[in-house]
Design a protein around this motif. Structure first.
Motif, PDB file in Angstrom:
ATOM      1  N   ALA A 113       0.828  -1.207   0.000  1.00  0.00           N
ATOM      2  CA  ALA A 113       0.000   0.000   0.000  1.00  0.00           C
ATOM      3  C   ALA A 113       0.862   1.257   0.000  1.00  0.00           C
ATOM      4  O   ALA A 113       0.555   2.237  -0.695  1.00  0.00           O
ATOM      5  CB  ALA A 113      -0.929  -0.004   1.202  1.00  0.00           C
ATOM      6  N   GLY A 114       1.940   1.256   0.778  1.00  0.00           N
ATOM      7  CA  GLY A 114       2.805   2.423   0.829  1.00  0.00           C
ATOM      8  C   GLY A 114       3.437   2.735  -0.510  1.00  0.00           C
ATOM      9  O   GLY A 114       3.527   3.899  -0.919  1.00  0.00           O
ATOM     10  N   ARG A 115       3.893   1.701  -1.200  1.00  0.00           N
ATOM     11  CA  ARG A 115       4.465   1.905  -2.536  1.00  0.00           C
ATOM     12  C   ARG A 115       3.446   2.533  -3.480  1.00  0.00           C
ATOM     13  O   ARG A 115       3.739   3.506  -4.199  1.00  0.00           O
ATOM     14  CB  ARG A 115       4.930   0.567  -3.115  1.00  0.00           C
ATOM     15  N   ALA A 116       2.226   1.980  -3.484  1.00  0.00           N
ATOM     16  CA  ALA A 116       1.193   2.482  -4.395  1.00  0.00           C
ATOM     17  C   ALA A 116       0.794   3.905  -4.050  1.00  0.00           C
ATOM     18  O   ALA A 116       0.575   4.739  -4.944  1.00  0.00           O
ATOM     19  CB  ALA A 116      -0.021   1.554  -4.358  1.00  0.00           C
ATOM     20  N   LEU A 117       0.697   4.201  -2.755  1.00  0.00           N
ATOM     21  CA  LEU A 117       0.283   5.539  -2.340  1.00  0.00           C
ATOM     22  C   LEU A 117       1.337   6.583  -2.691  1.00  0.00           C
ATOM     23  O   LEU A 117       1.013   7.674  -3.182  1.00  0.00           O
ATOM     24  CB  LEU A 117       0.006   5.540  -0.835  1.00  0.00           C
ATOM     25  N   LEU A 118       2.596   6.261  -2.466  1.00  0.00           N
ATOM     26  CA  LEU A 118       3.650   7.214  -2.818  1.00  0.00           C
ATOM     27  C   LEU A 118       3.697   7.440  -4.323  1.00  0.00           C
ATOM     28  O   LEU A 118       3.845   8.583  -4.788  1.00  0.00           O
ATOM     29  CB  LEU A 118       5.001   6.708  -2.326  1.00  0.00           C
ATOM     30  N   ARG A 119       3.565   6.371  -5.100  1.00  0.00           N
ATOM     31  CA  ARG A 119       3.568   6.515  -6.553  1.00  0.00           C
ATOM     32  C   ARG A 119       2.404   7.398  -7.002  1.00  0.00           C
ATOM     33  O   ARG A 119       2.548   8.248  -7.892  1.00  0.00           O
ATOM     34  CB  ARG A 119       3.486   5.143  -7.218  1.00  0.00           C
ATOM     35  N   ALA A 120       1.227   7.194  -6.395  1.00  0.00           N
ATOM     36  CA  ALA A 120       0.067   8.003  -6.760  1.00  0.00           C
ATOM     37  C   ALA A 120       0.309   9.475  -6.454  1.00  0.00           C
ATOM     38  O   ALA A 120      -0.036  10.357  -7.248  1.00  0.00           O
ATOM     39  CB  ALA A 120      -1.163   7.492  -6.010  1.00  0.00           C
ATOM     40  N   ASP A 121       0.900   9.755  -5.309  1.00  0.00           N
ATOM     41  CA  ASP A 121       1.153  11.137  -4.930  1.00  0.00           C
ATOM     42  C   ASP A 121       2.183  11.790  -5.846  1.00  0.00           C
ATOM     43  O   ASP A 121       2.013  12.919  -6.301  1.00  0.00           O
ATOM     44  CB  ASP A 121       1.633  11.179  -3.483  1.00  0.00           C
ATOM     45  N   ALA A 122       3.284  11.066  -6.128  1.00  0.00           N
ATOM     46  CA  ALA A 122       4.378  11.664  -6.885  1.00  0.00           C
ATOM     47  C   ALA A 122       4.095  11.767  -8.372  1.00  0.00           C
ATOM     48  O   ALA A 122       4.450  12.767  -9.005  1.00  0.00           O
ATOM     49  CB  ALA A 122       5.658  10.855  -6.657  1.00  0.00           C
ATOM     50  N   THR A 123       3.454  10.741  -8.944  1.00  0.00           N
ATOM     51  CA  THR A 123       3.272  10.694 -10.395  1.00  0.00           C
ATOM     52  C   THR A 123       1.837  10.888 -10.852  1.00  0.00           C
ATOM     53  O   THR A 123       1.592  11.047 -12.053  1.00  0.00           O
ATOM     54  CB  THR A 123       3.773   9.348 -10.947  1.00  0.00           C
ATOM     55  N   ALA A 128      -7.149   7.906  -7.590  1.00  0.00           N
ATOM     56  CA  ALA A 128      -8.564   7.626  -7.321  1.00  0.00           C
ATOM     57  C   ALA A 128      -8.741   6.481  -6.332  1.00  0.00           C
ATOM     58  O   ALA A 128      -9.796   6.340  -5.705  1.00  0.00           O
ATOM     59  CB  ALA A 128      -9.285   7.309  -8.627  1.00  0.00           C
ATOM     60  N   ARG A 129      -7.732   5.664  -6.163  1.00  0.00           N
ATOM     61  CA  ARG A 129      -7.811   4.537  -5.232  1.00  0.00           C
ATOM     62  C   ARG A 129      -7.808   5.001  -3.784  1.00  0.00           C
ATOM     63  O   ARG A 129      -8.223   4.261  -2.884  1.00  0.00           O
ATOM     64  CB  ARG A 129      -6.618   3.605  -5.477  1.00  0.00           C
ATOM     65  N   TRP A 130      -7.370   6.246  -3.535  1.00  0.00           N
ATOM     66  CA  TRP A 130      -7.210   6.730  -2.169  1.00  0.00           C
ATOM     67  C   TRP A 130      -8.056   7.994  -1.944  1.00  0.00           C
ATOM     68  O   TRP A 130      -7.518   9.084  -1.743  1.00  0.00           O
ATOM     69  CB  TRP A 130      -5.748   7.041  -1.881  1.00  0.00           C
ATOM     70  N   PHE A 134      -6.623  11.745  -1.224  1.00  0.00           N
ATOM     71  CA  PHE A 134      -6.666  12.712  -2.327  1.00  0.00           C
ATOM     72  C   PHE A 134      -8.111  13.159  -2.543  1.00  0.00           C
ATOM     73  O   PHE A 134      -8.937  12.405  -3.060  1.00  0.00           O
ATOM     74  CB  PHE A 134      -6.118  12.087  -3.614  1.00  0.00           C
ATOM     75  N   SER A 135      -8.401  14.377  -2.154  1.00  0.00           N
ATOM     76  CA  SER A 135      -9.729  14.931  -2.394  1.00  0.00           C
ATOM     77  C   SER A 135      -9.928  15.143  -3.894  1.00  0.00           C
ATOM     78  O   SER A 135      -8.987  15.023  -4.690  1.00  0.00           O
ATOM     79  CB  SER A 135      -9.888  16.256  -1.648  1.00  0.00           C
ATOM     80  N   ALA A 137     -10.282  17.834  -5.394  1.00  0.00           N
ATOM     81  CA  ALA A 137      -9.435  18.937  -5.837  1.00  0.00           C
ATOM     82  C   ALA A 137      -8.006  18.466  -6.056  1.00  0.00           C
ATOM     83  O   ALA A 137      -7.335  18.874  -7.015  1.00  0.00           O
ATOM     84  CB  ALA A 137      -9.466  20.063  -4.805  1.00  0.00           C
ATOM     85  N   ARG A 138      -7.532  17.590  -5.198  1.00  0.00           N
ATOM     86  CA  ARG A 138      -6.153  17.119  -5.319  1.00  0.00           C
ATOM     87  C   ARG A 138      -5.991  16.097  -6.434  1.00  0.00           C
ATOM     88  O   ARG A 138      -4.886  15.888  -6.917  1.00  0.00           O
ATOM     89  CB  ARG A 138      -5.683  16.503  -3.998  1.00  0.00           C
ATOM     90  N   GLN A 139      -7.091  15.440  -6.812  1.00  0.00           N
ATOM     91  CA  GLN A 139      -6.994  14.451  -7.883  1.00  0.00           C
ATOM     92  C   GLN A 139      -6.455  15.080  -9.165  1.00  0.00           C
ATOM     93  O   GLN A 139      -5.719  14.448  -9.920  1.00  0.00           O
ATOM     94  CB  GLN A 139      -8.381  13.834  -8.181  1.00  0.00           C
ATOM     95  N   GLY A 140      -6.828  16.340  -9.415  1.00  0.00           N
ATOM     96  CA  GLY A 140      -6.445  16.979 -10.666  1.00  0.00           C
ATOM     97  C   GLY A 140      -5.132  17.741 -10.619  1.00  0.00           C
ATOM     98  O   GLY A 140      -4.728  18.335 -11.628  1.00  0.00           O
ATOM     99  N   ILE A 141      -4.451  17.746  -9.468  1.00  0.00           N
ATOM    100  CA  ILE A 141      -3.180  18.457  -9.384  1.00  0.00           C
ATOM    101  C   ILE A 141      -2.142  17.740 -10.240  1.00  0.00           C
ATOM    102  O   ILE A 141      -2.009  16.521 -10.210  1.00  0.00           O
ATOM    103  CB  ILE A 141      -2.695  18.528  -7.924  1.00  0.00           C
ATOM    104  N   ALA A 142      -1.414  18.525 -11.020  1.00  0.00           N
ATOM    105  CA  ALA A 142      -0.403  17.939 -11.902  1.00  0.00           C
ATOM    106  C   ALA A 142       0.650  17.218 -11.081  1.00  0.00           C
ATOM    107  O   ALA A 142       1.081  17.713 -10.034  1.00  0.00           O
ATOM    108  CB  ALA A 142       0.258  19.033 -12.749  1.00  0.00           C
ATOM    109  N   PRO A 143       1.059  16.026 -11.518  1.00  0.00           N
ATOM    110  CA  PRO A 143       2.091  15.287 -10.779  1.00  0.00           C
ATOM    111  C   PRO A 143       3.396  16.063 -10.724  1.00  0.00           C
ATOM    112  O   PRO A 143       3.771  16.736 -11.680  1.00  0.00           O
ATOM    113  CB  PRO A 143       2.232  13.978 -11.565  1.00  0.00           C
ATOM    114  N   ALA A 144       4.083  15.952  -9.610  1.00  0.00           N
ATOM    115  CA  ALA A 144       5.328  16.690  -9.422  1.00  0.00           C
ATOM    116  C   ALA A 144       6.532  15.956  -9.991  1.00  0.00           C
ATOM    117  O   ALA A 144       7.583  16.568 -10.193  1.00  0.00           O
ATOM    118  CB  ALA A 144       5.549  16.961  -7.935  1.00  0.00           C
TER     119      ALA A 144
END
Length: 208
Positions: A113-123, A128-130, A134-135, A137-144
């Motif tokens: 889960a940690g791997r998937a969550l970090l990947r979702a946040d960074a890329t 949508a799985r979390w 990720f609200s 509003a945050r779903q649409g933020i461009a990946p960093a």
């Protein structure tokens, strides 16, 4: 979400990673001794050093203190920025710093889960799985970070105080939107354990 939290655990993790880099540098220099420059002045400025002066008459010359022994490194660790070759060493350092304290099944779930969550946040992949992290509003933020240059180097899961609390420690590498690639980035993700109808679930907690 990938900014570094300020915590004693994070400071210890940073110390472990710096130790890896330091040991690697020592191991590289050991066995590859180069002749010392004629003088510090000459080596740094290109100008010859002033000639040494003789001691006053009747004064016994003072010998230079012996250099401290060089540390012995049993095995060379990959240096900072060495790419995937360094990942195993970082993983081993994490495991040595924090011995396992969770049931193996729980740790596997948390690491995945940690791997998937970090990947979702960074890329941006899989946000949508979390929904609790990720609200809309945050779903649409461009990946960093660029997906192609994102890599998790090491990960462990450990208890975090209460029996129903756990933290996933991740060390990772990535290239940001500005084109800067950096490894040994550190992120901690907190999870809470719940049991419902005999089923155990670990839920990630929003970052503050």
């Amino acid at each position: 979400m990938t900014t570094q939290p300020r915590s004693p655990r994070l400071l210890l993790l940073s110390t472990v990673l710096f130790a890896i880099a330091g040991i690697a540098l020592l191991s590289i220099s050991h066995g590859q001794e180069q002749p010392a420059p004629a003088s510090i002045t000459q080596a740094t400025t290109g100008q010859p050093a002033p000639a040494a002066t003789a001691p006053p008459s009747g004064t016994a010359p003072t010998s230079a203190p012996a250099a401290p022994p060089r540390p012995t490194v049993e095995s060379a660790l990959p240096p900072h920025g060495d790419g995937p070759a360094s990942d195993q060493a970082v993983q081993q350092a994490l495991e040595a710093a924090w011995p396992a304290d969770l049931p193996a099944a729980d740790e596997r779930v948390l690491v995945t889960a940690g791997r998937a969550l970090l990947r979702a946040d960074a890329t941006g992949i899989g946000r949508a799985r979390w929904p609790n992290v990720f609200s809309n509003a945050r779903q649409g933020i461009a990946p960093a970070f660029a997906t192609a240059r994102f890599r998790i180097q090491a990960v462990i899961a450990r208890r975090d105080g209460a029996p129903n609390q756990a933290v996933v420690h991740l060390v990772w590498a990535g290239q940001d939107r500005g084109g800067t690639y950096t490894d040994l980035r550190i992120t901690d993700l907190s999870f809470t354990r719940a049991v419902k109808k005999g089923t155990v679930t670990w839920t990630p907690q929003p970052r503050t």
